[in-house]
Design an enzyme around this catalytic site. Structure first.
Site, PDB file in Angstrom:
ATOM      1  N   ASP A  11     -38.820 -51.008 -27.190  1.00  0.00           N
ATOM      2  CA  ASP A  11     -38.151 -50.154 -26.234  1.00  0.00           C
ATOM      3  C   ASP A  11     -37.918 -50.917 -24.938  1.00  0.00           C
ATOM      4  OD1 ASP A  11     -40.851 -49.752 -25.463  1.00  0.00           O
ATOM      5  OD2 ASP A  11     -41.310 -48.031 -26.148  1.00  0.00           O
ATOM      6  N   GLU A  61     -42.709 -53.195 -31.734  1.00  0.00           N
ATOM      7  CA  GLU A  61     -42.539 -51.754 -30.868  1.00  0.00           C
ATOM      8  C   GLU A  61     -41.535 -51.865 -29.887  1.00  0.00           C
ATOM      9  OE1 GLU A  61     -46.462 -50.681 -29.439  1.00  0.00           O
ATOM     10  OE2 GLU A  61     -47.410 -51.490 -31.493  1.00  0.00           O
ATOM     11  N   ASN A 110     -51.188 -58.172 -33.536  1.00  0.00           N
ATOM     12  CA  ASN A 110     -50.182 -57.565 -32.595  1.00  0.00           C
ATOM     13  C   ASN A 110     -50.747 -57.482 -31.293  1.00  0.00           C
ATOM     14  OD1 ASN A 110     -47.678 -56.020 -32.835  1.00  0.00           O
ATOM     15  ND2 ASN A 110     -48.612 -54.136 -32.518  1.00  0.00           N
ATOM     16  N   HIS A 140     -42.392 -54.190 -25.505  1.00  0.00           N
ATOM     17  CA  HIS A 140     -42.368 -52.785 -24.628  1.00  0.00           C
ATOM     18  C   HIS A 140     -41.560 -53.529 -23.180  1.00  0.00           C
ATOM     19  CE1 HIS A 140     -44.147 -49.892 -27.128  1.00  0.00           C
ATOM     20  NE2 HIS A 140     -45.119 -50.801 -27.349  1.00  0.00           N
TER      21      HIS A 140
END
Ligand code: XIL
Length: 954
Positions: free
Chosen positions: A547, A545, A481, A516
């Site tokens: 956002d 993840e 990741n 991100h």
């Protein structure tokens, strides 16, 4: 308790002033209850109770009590003249469902015929009950008595009641010292005339504390605010608001407001929210400093329960709207109340945000703690959701003992034990693990992050972690990741690593793209390019993840986020999910890093600030971002903005150098069509460019430019249109105007850019000449004479002061810059480097003109004494150590020579660099002016978008 608010419901008062018994009636055969004017405690009406023959006889009323609500009850009683003293009592009779009738005393007192006696008590029942009666009885079976002024007041729920402290009564209002600090009511006040003065603190955490145990409900959210001011002798300090909670004897400390700067002499508000997520036996709010024990003042504290808005049930579930598993990160507090409902409603997979990390699961060697991990995994599985395990080996949130004194063998053994323990524990329950996290650093020659893991074991920690995870649960999917995988250099570094490890047989199943992102950058097309690239490796891919920060830098901060920005974010989510849907075959899941803005990690990282990066807002209501994912037709239209620098273009379908000064504004892909767009303003009109990606030529292909309502359409086959490797290029001169629409058509599809185009000054262009490396000594060698000279004349502070003449050379992978500064008065006095006499050189190797800095974009500052400082992305990892410089004072000023290496690109004739120069002029302790070559915004330190361009020549 200080400042309890008005009660939630009104008091019930029985004063018998209307001449009736107001609902009170006899209890027992022969009893009489009469309203009478004979005996009134207040006013002219009271109640007379007579005819009693048993102690339990008296006056009664169906009780106005609701289950679960507490009540204060008061009444006044007096015996009829000549009666002997007796105990008068108020009692409740009720019959719980399925139980036998109970009698509960509310209040009692000895009463005589000599005067009114007050009876008071409180009452609460919680079991479902029938026939609830409140009655008044007497120990004297035949005694006659008067009643008056019976008041029943519902108590507020203490966890819902606000608390305020204004210190106006001259007391500390329940605030107490945490340790040695002295709290004194004083006259330094934020409002009114008094506040609380805090002195004699023994530590940064010592100061005023308020016990709020019982005042916060588990799962409830509170808004807190307090005003603070430094003590008179304190020039500077940072203060914040924290909470200590204890569960099972173990204290935990959480920051509600991270300590922030309190300028001397000013009241500063500390405000934030807190959700209590645990059962606690101790709960205390306190004001603390980040360091120091300086005195301060406190005033106007408030704590208010925030009533949760119900989760919307009339909108589609996100997980039903996408063709892959939709996930969210969550932490323990998110499982409670409305947050828990939101998670259960919209997501099909959950990732514990912190609870499975090493610091949470093995804080000391061999001491494993799974309380929170188990709880979260159980929450997810009991709601039928999958779990992503995050994460087994990482450089962050890993306790120091792991690396302490570890040889390679010891460290790998610790890793093996850790991985085996976690993966075995959750075997069959955790479907995918982030086995290693963030191991790539594209700025290292071998592309690997210099973490203790790497320093001690090389690549072996990755090999071990994957091997052991596979052994422990052969069915779990194992991921590597990382963040920034959408940026080409990082993408390639990760690609090479995965390719190499897979070739060795390391059991890597998939690549996790954290994603991100921010509101501007990078474009969705970069994300798509990454997914397509890794597809060639034949690995699973997940977005882990996601956002979208509303900021493009790490210093800005909004008080309120403009609504327009949230709409823009909605369109950004739409473009991203267009990519995810298109790539659904390659993408097993997409996980957002948190279900709602109020719990986002971007509220504290990289700095504490208001951010709103997710699909649901602070009240858990759907944002435009949600609609961008679920139904983009519900989004308000987006008016994009584009600057059209002054410029002249030869309209011939060839891409002029002028176009390369800026990147093309992307028009996002639909089907197989995407495009880039630019404009230049001139007296003749607006020059426009469309670079269309459309692999198949057909009759319908055309681009239409509409300016202030006038359309101009160019077909793919028209004269002047050029074929390119991936499609075609259109140039045109159209009329002047600001409202622009560019629509690119293919058979059956159309994509467009709609927005406002603003004319701005031309972008300055200069060049660097290829020469042997000059000696960095502040002496102007002859070689510099070959380079063209530019001057700083764009004032961003003041309108006169120090300026520079600047020339550039290049050699190998290094750029050399000479600045000859005219500045007769030199000062290094200001505290900040950027306010001292200095020259700043801005270099963007890709000339990306991005809002915000990319990893290899740098601001290199050289003071007149040769001191070097650097600005860039958050850790400036890509530009640190890339500059050497010398400075020398000369009559009337100073000379700076700087060498900047640019390892992320290959320098060649024709390379374009984003480039600018700024001269800071200090007089004494203040900067009095600043001037640049090109960027007039004054934001060059945050944003590369308005720098000029440097072209490398031969
Ligand atoms: C973050 C958590 O969300 C925060 O609560 C914590 O304080 C720091 O870590 N990349 C990752 C995640 O892989 O583990 C990080 O999570 C965010 C960045």
């Amino acid at each position: 308790m200080p400042g309890l608010s008005a009660h939630a419901a009104a008091d019930l008062t029985y004063d018998f002033e209307d001449g009736t018994a107001q609902g009170w009636g006899p209890r027992g055969d022969g009893v009489t209850v009469t309203a009478t004017a004979d005996a009134a405690r207040t006013g002219t009406g009271g109640l007379l109770v007579g005819g009693r023959t048993a102690t339990w006889h008296g006056a009664s009323i169906p009780a106005p009590f609701a289950r679960g609500v507490g009540y204060d009850v008061t009444a006044y009683a007096r015996l009829v003249s000549g009666q002997p003293a007796a105990t008068i009592a108020m009692t409740v009779q009720r019959t719980p469902t399925g139980g036998s009738t109970t009698y509960e005393r509310v209040a009692a007192a000895t009463v005589t015929d000599g005067g009114w006696v007050r009876l008071s008590g409180s009452y609460l029942f919680t079991a479902e009950s029938a026939d609830v009666q409140l009655y008044v009885e007497s120990s004297d079976a035949t005694g006659r008595y008067h009643l008056d002024d019976i008041v029943i007041s519902p108590q507020g729920d203490p966890t819902r009641e606000p608390i305020t402290s204004d210190f106006e009564d001259g007391t500390a209002q329940d605030w107490a010292s945490r340790a040695a600090a002295t709290l004194e009511p004083g006259t330094t006040a934020h409002a009114g005339t008094r506040g609380l003065t805090v002195t004699g603190r023994s530590a940064s955490w010592d100061g005023p504390a308020l016990n709020v145990l019982g005042r916060m409900g588990k799962g409830d959210k509170y808004a807190l605010s307090v005003w603070v001011r430094l003590g008179p002798e304190t020039p500077a300090g940072r203060l914040g608001l924290s909470i200590e909670r204890r569960s099972g004897g173990t204290p935990s400390y959480e920051r509600i407001v991270t300590p922030k700067e309190v300028p001397a002499g000013e009241w500063v508000q500390l405000s934030g929210t807190y959700t209590l997520a645990y059962d606690v036996e101790f709960l205390s709010l306190y004001v603390e400093s980040d360091t120091g024990t300086f005195p301060f003042h406190l005033d106007d504290f408030t704590m208010r329960w925030i009533e949760p808005k119900p989760v919307q049930t009339d909108i589609p579930r996100v997980r039903d709207a996408v063709p892959f598993t939709m996930g969210s990160a969550f932490t323990r507090p998110d499982t409670l109340g409305v947050h828990g409902e939101l998670l259960a409603r919209h997501f099909g997979s959950l990732t514990p945000g912190n609870e499975l990390k090493w610091d949470a699961t093995e804080p000391r060697e061999g001491e494993f703690t799974f309380t929170d991990g188990d709880y979260l995994v159980d929450f997810a599985t009991s709601h039928g959701m999958q779990v992503r395990g995050h994460t087994l080996a990482w450089h962050s949130q890993t306790p120091a003992w792991v690396f302490a004194g570890a040889s390679k063998e010891v460290l790998l053994q610790r890793l093996e034990t850790h991985v085996r323990t976690l993966v075995t524990r959750y075997k069959g329950r955790i479907a995918a693990w982030d086995v290693v996290n963030e191991v790539v650093d594209e700025n290292q020659p071998d592309g690997l992050r210099r973490s203790p893991w790497y320093e001690i074991t090389g690549l072996d920690f990755i090999r071990t972690a994957f091997r052991v995870a596979r052994e422990a649960d052969p069915d779990a999917k194992l991921f590597i990741n990382d963040y920034n995988t959408e940026f080409p250099r990082k993408r390639e570094a990760l690609y090479d690593l995965v390719e190499r490890l897979k070739a060795e047989g390391v059991p890597i199943d998939g690549v996790g793209h954290q994603l991100h992102l921010n509101i501007e950058h990078p474009p969705a097309s970069a994300v798509e390019a990454t997914i397509e690239r890794f597809a060639t490796l034949g690995v699973d891919q997940q977005v882990t993840e996601l956002d979208v920060s509303v900021y493009t830098d790490f210093v800005s901060s909004y008080d309120t986020i403009p609504a327009e920005l949230l709409v823009r974010q909605g369109h950004r989510y739409k473009e991203l999910f267009d990519v995810f849907r298109r790539q659904a075959d390659r993408l097993g899941s997409v996980t957002v890093w948190g279900e709602s803005d109020d719990v986002s990690w971007l509220r504290t990282w990289p700095i504490p600030r208001l951010n709103a990066p997710l699909l649901f807002d602070d009240d858990l209501q759907a944002k435009p971002a949600y609609w961008g994912v679920v139904d983009p037709s519900r989004l308000a239209p987006l008016v994009r903005r584009l600057e059209a620098p002054a410029g002249t273009i030869k309209v011939d379908g060839r891409r002029d150098l002028e176009w390369d000064l800026l990147p093309d504004a992307p028009i996002a892909r639909v089907g197989n069509v995407s495009a880039g767009f630019q404009a230049r303003s001139s007296a003749a009109g607006l020059y426009v460019l469309a670079e269309v990606t459309d692999p198949t030529a057909d009759q319908a292909d055309r681009v239409t430019f509409t300016v202030d309502g006038t359309a101009r359409s160019v077909g793919r086959g028209d004269r002047g249109v050029t074929r390119t490797a991936t499609g075609y290029r259109v140039e045109a001169l159209v009329g002047k105007g600001t409202d622009v629409d560019v629509t690119v058509r293919d058979r059956g599809t159309a994509i467009s850019w709609t927005g406002q185009v603003t004319a701005v000054p031309a972008i300055r262009l200069t060049s660097a000449v290829r020469r042997a490396a000059p000696v960095l000594d502040g002496v102007v060698d002859r070689a510099w004479g070959a380079a063209p000279e530019i001057r700083t004349a764009t004032w961003i502070q003041g309108s006169s002061g120090a300026t520079a003449k600047v020339r550039s050379l290049w050699s190998g992978s290094t750029l050399y810059v000479l600045a000859q500064v005219a500045d007769p008065v030199l000062s290094e006095e200001p505290a900040n480097a950027w306010e001292q006499d200095s020259v700043e050189i801005f270099v963007d190797p890709g000339n990306g003109k991005t809002k915000g800095y990319e990893d290899d974009d740098g601001q290199y500052r050289v003071s007149f004494t040769g001191r070097v400082t650097v600005g860039g992305t958050f850790d400036a990892g890509g530009v640190r150590d890339k500059v050497r410089a010398a400075a020398r004072a000369v009559p009337g000023g100073y000379v700076v020579e700087a060498a900047i290496t640019l390892p992320t690109i290959t320098l060649a004739e024709g390379t374009l660099l984003g480039f600018d120069v700024q001269v800071n002029d200090a007089v004494g302790a203040a900067r009095t002016s600043a001037v640049t070559w090109n960027d007039a915004t004054g934001r060059g330190y945050l944003d590369t978008g308005h720098w000029g361009v440097l072209r490398l020549s031969g």
